[in-house]
Design a protein around this motif. Structure first.
Motif, PDB file in Angstrom:
ATOM      1  N   ASP A 110     -12.210  44.726  85.911  1.00  0.00           N
ATOM      2  CA  ASP A 110     -13.603  44.280  85.830  1.00  0.00           C
ATOM      3  C   ASP A 110     -14.397  44.760  87.040  1.00  0.00           C
ATOM      4  OD1 ASP A 110     -13.002  43.006  83.468  1.00  0.00           O
ATOM      5  OD2 ASP A 110     -12.825  41.009  84.357  1.00  0.00           O
ATOM      6  N   ALA A 111     -13.793  44.644  88.222  1.00  0.00           N
ATOM      7  CA  ALA A 111     -14.473  45.049  89.453  1.00  0.00           C
ATOM      8  C   ALA A 111     -14.729  46.558  89.461  1.00  0.00           C
ATOM      9  CB  ALA A 111     -13.649  44.643  90.668  1.00  0.00           C
ATOM     10  N   VAL A 112     -13.753  47.337  88.999  1.00  0.00           N
ATOM     11  CA  VAL A 112     -13.911  48.791  88.959  1.00  0.00           C
ATOM     12  C   VAL A 112     -15.038  49.181  88.011  1.00  0.00           C
ATOM     13  CG1 VAL A 112     -12.804  50.956  88.269  1.00  0.00           C
ATOM     14  CG2 VAL A 112     -11.528  49.284  89.606  1.00  0.00           C
ATOM     15  N   CYS A 113     -15.092  48.548  86.864  1.00  0.00           N
ATOM     16  CA  CYS A 113     -16.158  48.852  85.901  1.00  0.00           C
ATOM     17  C   CYS A 113     -17.536  48.567  86.506  1.00  0.00           C
ATOM     18  CB  CYS A 113     -15.963  48.037  84.627  1.00  0.00           C
ATOM     19  SG  CYS A 113     -14.531  48.544  83.639  1.00  0.00           S
ATOM     20  N   LYS A 114     -17.645  47.500  87.240  1.00  0.00           N
ATOM     21  CA  LYS A 114     -18.927  47.133  87.861  1.00  0.00           C
ATOM     22  C   LYS A 114     -19.320  48.140  88.941  1.00  0.00           C
ATOM     23  CE  LYS A 114     -21.245  43.287  90.215  1.00  0.00           C
ATOM     24  NZ  LYS A 114     -21.102  41.887  90.722  1.00  0.00           N
ATOM     25  N   VAL A 115     -18.388  48.475  89.807  1.00  0.00           N
ATOM     26  CA  VAL A 115     -18.684  49.402  90.905  1.00  0.00           C
ATOM     27  C   VAL A 115     -18.926  50.810  90.371  1.00  0.00           C
ATOM     28  CG1 VAL A 115     -17.759  50.483  92.987  1.00  0.00           C
ATOM     29  CG2 VAL A 115     -17.432  48.034  92.613  1.00  0.00           C
ATOM     30  N   ALA A 116     -18.133  51.232  89.404  1.00  0.00           N
ATOM     31  CA  ALA A 116     -18.244  52.598  88.886  1.00  0.00           C
ATOM     32  C   ALA A 116     -19.584  52.856  88.209  1.00  0.00           C
ATOM     33  CB  ALA A 116     -17.102  52.883  87.919  1.00  0.00           C
ATOM     34  N   SER A 117     -20.260  51.806  87.773  1.00  0.00           N
ATOM     35  CA  SER A 117     -21.567  51.972  87.147  1.00  0.00           C
ATOM     36  C   SER A 117     -22.642  52.346  88.161  1.00  0.00           C
ATOM     37  CB  SER A 117     -21.973  50.684  86.416  1.00  0.00           C
ATOM     38  OG  SER A 117     -22.186  49.630  87.346  1.00  0.00           O
ATOM     39  N   TYR A 145      -7.629  43.869  75.659  1.00  0.00           N
ATOM     40  CA  TYR A 145      -8.766  43.691  76.571  1.00  0.00           C
ATOM     41  C   TYR A 145      -8.980  44.954  77.413  1.00  0.00           C
ATOM     42  CZ  TYR A 145     -11.601  41.794  80.385  1.00  0.00           C
ATOM     43  OH  TYR A 145     -12.602  41.583  81.306  1.00  0.00           O
ATOM     44  N   VAL A 146      -7.893  45.504  77.933  1.00  0.00           N
ATOM     45  CA  VAL A 146      -7.977  46.702  78.773  1.00  0.00           C
ATOM     46  C   VAL A 146      -8.591  47.861  78.000  1.00  0.00           C
ATOM     47  CG1 VAL A 146      -6.637  48.439  80.020  1.00  0.00           C
ATOM     48  CG2 VAL A 146      -6.045  46.015  80.240  1.00  0.00           C
ATOM     49  N   ALA A 147      -8.081  48.118  76.809  1.00  0.00           N
ATOM     50  CA  ALA A 147      -8.565  49.241  76.009  1.00  0.00           C
ATOM     51  C   ALA A 147     -10.042  49.085  75.666  1.00  0.00           C
ATOM     52  CB  ALA A 147      -7.736  49.368  74.736  1.00  0.00           C
ATOM     53  N   ASN A 148     -10.436  47.888  75.271  1.00  0.00           N
ATOM     54  CA  ASN A 148     -11.838  47.662  74.930  1.00  0.00           C
ATOM     55  C   ASN A 148     -12.743  47.847  76.142  1.00  0.00           C
ATOM     56  OD1 ASN A 148     -11.195  47.138  72.265  1.00  0.00           O
ATOM     57  ND2 ASN A 148     -11.077  44.921  72.551  1.00  0.00           N
ATOM     58  N   LYS A 149     -12.263  47.408  77.287  1.00  0.00           N
ATOM     59  CA  LYS A 149     -13.042  47.561  78.518  1.00  0.00           C
ATOM     60  C   LYS A 149     -13.216  49.047  78.858  1.00  0.00           C
ATOM     61  CE  LYS A 149     -14.932  44.960  81.804  1.00  0.00           C
ATOM     62  NZ  LYS A 149     -15.894  43.887  81.514  1.00  0.00           N
ATOM     63  N   GLU A 155     -18.304  56.074  80.080  1.00  0.00           N
ATOM     64  CA  GLU A 155     -19.153  56.975  80.851  1.00  0.00           C
ATOM     65  C   GLU A 155     -18.834  56.930  82.342  1.00  0.00           C
ATOM     66  OE1 GLU A 155     -21.190  59.078  79.385  1.00  0.00           O
ATOM     67  OE2 GLU A 155     -20.572  58.240  77.456  1.00  0.00           O
ATOM     68  N   ASN A 156     -18.262  55.805  82.795  1.00  0.00           N
ATOM     69  CA  ASN A 156     -18.024  55.602  84.225  1.00  0.00           C
ATOM     70  C   ASN A 156     -16.546  55.524  84.596  1.00  0.00           C
ATOM     71  OD1 ASN A 156     -20.899  55.268  84.581  1.00  0.00           O
ATOM     72  ND2 ASN A 156     -20.657  53.186  83.794  1.00  0.00           N
ATOM     73  N   ILE A 157     -15.680  55.387  83.599  1.00  0.00           N
ATOM     74  CA  ILE A 157     -14.247  55.249  83.851  1.00  0.00           C
ATOM     75  C   ILE A 157     -13.496  56.382  83.165  1.00  0.00           C
ATOM     76  CG2 ILE A 157     -12.216  53.796  83.593  1.00  0.00           C
ATOM     77  CD1 ILE A 157     -14.197  52.490  85.378  1.00  0.00           C
ATOM     78  N   TYR A 158     -12.664  57.091  83.929  1.00  0.00           N
ATOM     79  CA  TYR A 158     -11.840  58.156  83.384  1.00  0.00           C
ATOM     80  C   TYR A 158     -10.388  57.700  83.380  1.00  0.00           C
ATOM     81  CZ  TYR A 158      -9.352  62.637  83.113  1.00  0.00           C
ATOM     82  OH  TYR A 158      -8.504  63.657  82.764  1.00  0.00           O
ATOM     83  N   LEU A 159      -9.818  57.604  82.188  1.00  0.00           N
ATOM     84  CA  LEU A 159      -8.420  57.203  82.071  1.00  0.00           C
ATOM     85  C   LEU A 159      -7.536  58.402  82.408  1.00  0.00           C
ATOM     86  CD1 LEU A 159      -6.251  55.125  81.314  1.00  0.00           C
ATOM     87  CD2 LEU A 159      -6.481  55.872  78.931  1.00  0.00           C
ATOM     88  N   GLU A 195      -4.445  53.538  67.954  1.00  0.00           N
ATOM     89  CA  GLU A 195      -5.288  52.385  67.642  1.00  0.00           C
ATOM     90  C   GLU A 195      -6.641  52.445  68.340  1.00  0.00           C
ATOM     91  OE1 GLU A 195      -4.545  50.096  65.406  1.00  0.00           O
ATOM     92  OE2 GLU A 195      -2.620  51.096  65.013  1.00  0.00           O
ATOM     93  N   LYS A 196      -6.678  53.061  69.535  1.00  0.00           N
ATOM     94  CA  LYS A 196      -7.908  53.027  70.327  1.00  0.00           C
ATOM     95  C   LYS A 196      -8.497  54.411  70.615  1.00  0.00           C
ATOM     96  CE  LYS A 196      -8.035  48.574  70.715  1.00  0.00           C
ATOM     97  NZ  LYS A 196      -9.172  47.800  70.152  1.00  0.00           N
ATOM     98  N   GLY A 197      -7.763  55.449  70.281  1.00  0.00           N
ATOM     99  CA  GLY A 197      -8.265  56.787  70.546  1.00  0.00           C
ATOM    100  C   GLY A 197      -8.338  57.132  72.022  1.00  0.00           C
ATOM    101  N   LEU A 198      -7.533  56.474  72.837  1.00  0.00           N
ATOM    102  CA  LEU A 198      -7.518  56.692  74.280  1.00  0.00           C
ATOM    103  C   LEU A 198      -6.284  57.524  74.649  1.00  0.00           C
ATOM    104  CD1 LEU A 198      -8.547  53.112  75.422  1.00  0.00           C
ATOM    105  CD2 LEU A 198      -9.905  55.182  75.761  1.00  0.00           C
ATOM    106  N   ILE A 199      -6.524  58.725  75.147  1.00  0.00           N
ATOM    107  CA  ILE A 199      -5.432  59.624  75.506  1.00  0.00           C
ATOM    108  C   ILE A 199      -5.535  59.956  76.989  1.00  0.00           C
ATOM    109  CG2 ILE A 199      -4.319  61.828  75.026  1.00  0.00           C
ATOM    110  CD1 ILE A 199      -5.684  61.797  72.292  1.00  0.00           C
TER     111      ILE A 199
END
Length: 262
Positions: A110-117, A145-149, A155-159, A195-199
């Protein structure tokens, strides 16, 4: 003569170990040399230039302070990854300096998502999943929860990576448990994909013992620490390799020598 004793680091020994372990990991697998704990006592500032000279362009540290030290001397082409905890106050610094880092709690995500924006660069994160070590990592129940986040903040988080830690891969008494960890990890990676299209760019689980004892664990990247410096994870692993490979001499050479003039 100011000192009668000195420490000597051997570049040829380091390169020998790296090439041997790269061969064990297999082609196409990226080699991340772990320089945590002051490069296992060898000295980050002394060892890192040698690591790069041996053709390694990815290093892993544990702490923010180790990352700061490595950042000051590494080449720009060398990627840097933090495997430990990064607090909120330093997230912006890590992101802006293009340092990738592990995420293993919902609060940190959650903190990373906020800062990365608010940063000029995306956060390069490696999602650590709990597969059987029970130390750090997202339990399977939290991965929805992680995948949805991640999708909400794409746009701001690179897996950059999906990863886990082995529990006792150096001991063959843990053979079944480690193999179950590999199976669980592959299943969870498949869930992220289908399931999430996250690679992720990298799937990585293998430490030194993983590379040496579990060939299927090398995947896209390996995180090799102790064996890069010429030490076996334990004597059991060493003896198994001597017996199965018919070595006449140790294929790993110790990088550090302590020399004295009497």
């Amino acid at each position: 003569m100011l000192f009668t004793s000195y420490i000597e680091l051997s570049k040829s020994a380091l390169n020998n170990n790296i090439q041997y372990l790269k061969k064990k990991a297999g082609p196409g697998t990226r080699y991340s040399l772990v320089v945590k704990a002051n490069a296992y006592g060898h000295g980050i500032e002394d060892l890192l230039p040698m690591v790069e000279a041996c053709g390694v362009d990815h290093v892993s540290v544990f702490s923010l302070e180790e990352a700061r030290r490595a950042l000051e001397i590494k080449k720009q082409a060398c990627d840097l990854m933090i495997m430990g905890f990064v607090d909120n106050d330093h997230l912006e610094w890590v992101i802006e300096n293009d340092i990738s880092f592990f995420i293993f709690t919902k609060e940190r995500l959650d903190a990373v998502c906020k800062v990365a924006s608010t940063t000029t660069k995306p956060a390069r994160i490696h999602v650590e999943m709990e597969t059987g070590m029970h130390r750090t990592g997202f339990p399977e129940s939290t991965l929805e929860y992680v995948a949805n986040k991640l999708l909400e903040n794409k746009e701001n988080i690179y897996l950059e990576g999906l990863c886990t830690h082995f529990a006792g891969a150096e001991s063959m008494e843990n053979f079944e448990r480690v193999n179950n960890q590999i199976k669980n990890f592959n299943r969870l990676c498949s869930w992220f994909n289908k399931e999430k299209g996250l690679i992720p760019k990298y799937r990585h689980v293998a430490c030194s013992a993983g590379v040496l004892n579990f060939p299927d664990s090398s995947m896209d990247m390996v995180r090799v620490g102790i064996s890069s410096y010429g030490f076996w994870p334990n004597n059991e692993t060493r003896m198994l390799h001597f017996r199965n490979s018919g070595f006449s001499e140790d294929p790993l050479h110790q990088v550090l020598s302590w020399k004295s003039r009497v």
